[in-house]
Design a protein around this motif. Structure first.
Motif, mmCIF file in Angstrom:
data_model
loop_
_atom_site.group_PDB
_atom_site.id
_atom_site.type_symbol
_atom_site.label_atom_id
_atom_site.label_comp_id
_atom_site.label_asym_id
_atom_site.label_seq_id
_atom_site.Cartn_x
_atom_site.Cartn_y
_atom_site.Cartn_z
ATOM 1 N N GLU A 66 -66.684 -48.208 -2.894
ATOM 2 C CA GLU A 66 -67.104 -48.878 -1.661
ATOM 3 C C GLU A 66 -68.599 -48.693 -1.399
ATOM 4 O O GLU A 66 -69.293 -49.644 -1.018
ATOM 5 C CB GLU A 66 -66.292 -48.349 -0.475
ATOM 6 C CG GLU A 66 -64.863 -48.878 -0.430
ATOM 7 C CD GLU A 66 -64.090 -48.330 0.751
ATOM 8 O OE1 GLU A 66 -64.626 -47.429 1.437
ATOM 9 O OE2 GLU A 66 -62.970 -48.795 0.977
ATOM 10 N N GLU B 47 -52.347 -52.263 -0.800
ATOM 11 C CA GLU B 47 -52.507 -50.809 -0.894
ATOM 12 C C GLU B 47 -53.079 -50.410 -2.252
ATOM 13 O O GLU B 47 -53.983 -49.563 -2.333
ATOM 14 C CB GLU B 47 -51.159 -50.125 -0.662
ATOM 15 C CG GLU B 47 -51.245 -48.602 -0.674
ATOM 16 C CD GLU B 47 -49.908 -47.947 -0.384
ATOM 17 O OE1 GLU B 47 -49.837 -46.706 -0.437
ATOM 18 O OE2 GLU B 47 -48.933 -48.686 -0.112
ATOM 19 N N GLN C 243 -56.777 -51.517 -2.445
ATOM 20 C CA GLN C 243 -57.649 -50.662 -1.645
ATOM 21 C C GLN C 243 -57.895 -49.320 -2.320
ATOM 22 O O GLN C 243 -59.009 -48.781 -2.256
ATOM 23 C CB GLN C 243 -57.036 -50.469 -0.251
ATOM 24 C CG GLN C 243 -57.125 -51.726 0.617
ATOM 25 C CD GLN C 243 -56.385 -51.587 1.928
ATOM 26 O OE1 GLN C 243 -55.427 -50.810 2.040
ATOM 27 N NE2 GLN C 243 -56.808 -52.349 2.929
ATOM 28 N N SER C 244 -56.864 -48.801 -2.980
ATOM 29 C CA SER C 244 -57.052 -47.536 -3.694
ATOM 30 C C SER C 244 -57.983 -47.712 -4.889
ATOM 31 O O SER C 244 -58.745 -46.803 -5.243
ATOM 32 C CB SER C 244 -55.694 -46.974 -4.154
ATOM 33 O OG SER C 244 -55.115 -47.800 -5.164
ATOM 34 N N GLU D 173 -61.633 -48.117 -3.257
ATOM 35 C CA GLU D 173 -62.169 -47.026 -2.442
ATOM 36 C C GLU D 173 -63.266 -46.217 -3.137
ATOM 37 O O GLU D 173 -64.319 -45.953 -2.532
ATOM 38 C CB GLU D 173 -61.041 -46.105 -1.993
ATOM 39 C CG GLU D 173 -61.518 -45.016 -1.039
ATOM 40 C CD GLU D 173 -60.369 -44.166 -0.525
ATOM 41 O OE1 GLU D 173 -60.628 -43.265 0.294
ATOM 42 O OE2 GLU D 173 -59.214 -44.403 -0.947
#
Length: 348
Positions: free
Chosen positions: A51, A41, A44-45, A48
């Motif tokens: 990306e 998590e 991914q933060s 992000e």
């Protein structure tokens, strides 16, 4: 009855090997899958906001546009990535640095016949134009040999073999010099063939490139090739001018043996010119006559898949001529026409 063209063909390889290297990019699906839910998590933060940039960077790398990739990566770094995003950006830094190091290398193959006799020695030669010594490690290259022999009657026989080159699993390449490494020995007696062509291809798998104690991924190392011809002992050794082959097709009754005696003696670096000159004569032939020269077209072009189908060859020759005319026109910045010189006299 079809006779064997490559009788008594004996091949001796002296080669060598190691295992392929695997490069792991932080933040990739594989690395995320190995994290705990909390770590995933957080990663991914961190990824992000970047990306879109990483997607553009991937596309630039696949397109081999390293200059664009470098500009995208600089913009990503300027935005201050943290954690997984920073680790991924640094991984891309390493990939681009590895490409830059590999770009300083030029690798070629050389095949030399050892006289007297029919033994040939194949060597890999690498030039390092960079300022630092480099060492390739990890993934051994594969050496593939493809043979095609053609008889005076136009019968063809093909043979192919591949092996790994263990001696190049670790290859030290000093700066500013060309380094040679023998990779194979073989014999190609012509047997009953009019000529035998041997094509060698040295291809590296992904590995690593080292500069002192620093290591970077080494992918897409240049493929090296060599092409040699073994003519039948009864053939003259002097090369044939490409214009002579075109003259023969244009002016005389086509017979397979005289046609091939000319085609197989055209130097490797003049095959494209021979095809250029042949196109004019070939396109003027009726289908039955064009079919007679397809064996020579296959020899010169390497397009074995077209067989003896005159319609396929007519289409291929036409498309090739159009593409070359367009390239020439673009290079000149204007339209141009191909003028063919007169052919020298040659009789047999």
């Amino acid at each position: 009855m079809q006779r064997a063209l490559l009788t008594a063909l004996t091949i001796f390889f002296v080669i060598a090997c190691a295992g392929p290297a695997d490069h792991f990019i932080p933040g990739s699906p594989g690395s995320l899958a190995q994290m705990t839910p909390a770590q995933r998590e957080r990663a991914q933060s961190e990824l992000e906001p970047f990306e879109a940039g990483f997607a553009s960077l991937d596309a630039a790398l696949r397109a081999r546009d390293d200059s664009l990739a470098q500009r995208i990566l600089l913009r990503i770094h300027a935005r201050g990535p943290r954690g997984a995003a920073l680790a991924r950006a640094r991984a891309y830094d390493r990939i681009l640095e590895g490409r830059e190091w590999v770009a300083s290398l030029g690798i070629r193959l050389e095949a030399k016949r050892q006289l007297p006799g029919d033994q040939w020695i194949v060597s890999a030669l690498a030039s390092n134009i960079g300022a630092d010594d480099l060492t390739l490690r990890g993934a051994p290259p594969s050496l593939r040999m493809s043979l095609i022999g053609v008889s005076p009657e136009g019968l063809e026989q093909r043979y192919s073999v591949g092996t790994i080159v263990e001696s190049l699993s670790r290859w030290h390449l000093p700066a500013g010099v060309e380094t040679a490494q023998e990779v194979g020995r073989f014999e190609i007696p012509p047997g009953e063939a009019l000529a035998v062509r041997a094509n060698f291809t040295l291809e590296f798998l992904p590995g690593d490139v080292w500069k002192g104690s620093e290591v970077r991924p080494a992918a897409e190392i240049p493929i090296a090739r060599a092409d040699v011809i073994r003519l039948a002992d009864f053939l003259p050794t002097e090369p044939v001018d490409p214009q002579e082959l075109a003259r023969y097709v244009r002016e005389e009754m086509i017979r397979t043996a005289p046609l091939l005696e000319r085609a197989v003696r055209i130097p490797v670096d003049q095959r494209a010119l021979a095809l250029d000159l042949l196109t004019v004569s070939a396109m003027a032939l009726p289908s039955g006559e064009l079919e007679k020269i397809t064996v020579a077209l296959r020899w010169l072009s390497g397009r074995q898949e077209l067989g003896a189908d005159s319609r396929s060859w007519r289409q291929w020759l036409d498309e090739r001529a159009r593409a070359r005319a367009q390239s020439a026109s673009e290079a000149l910045g204007e339209g141009s026409a191909l003028e063919l010189p007169d052919s020298p006299t040659y009789r047999r």
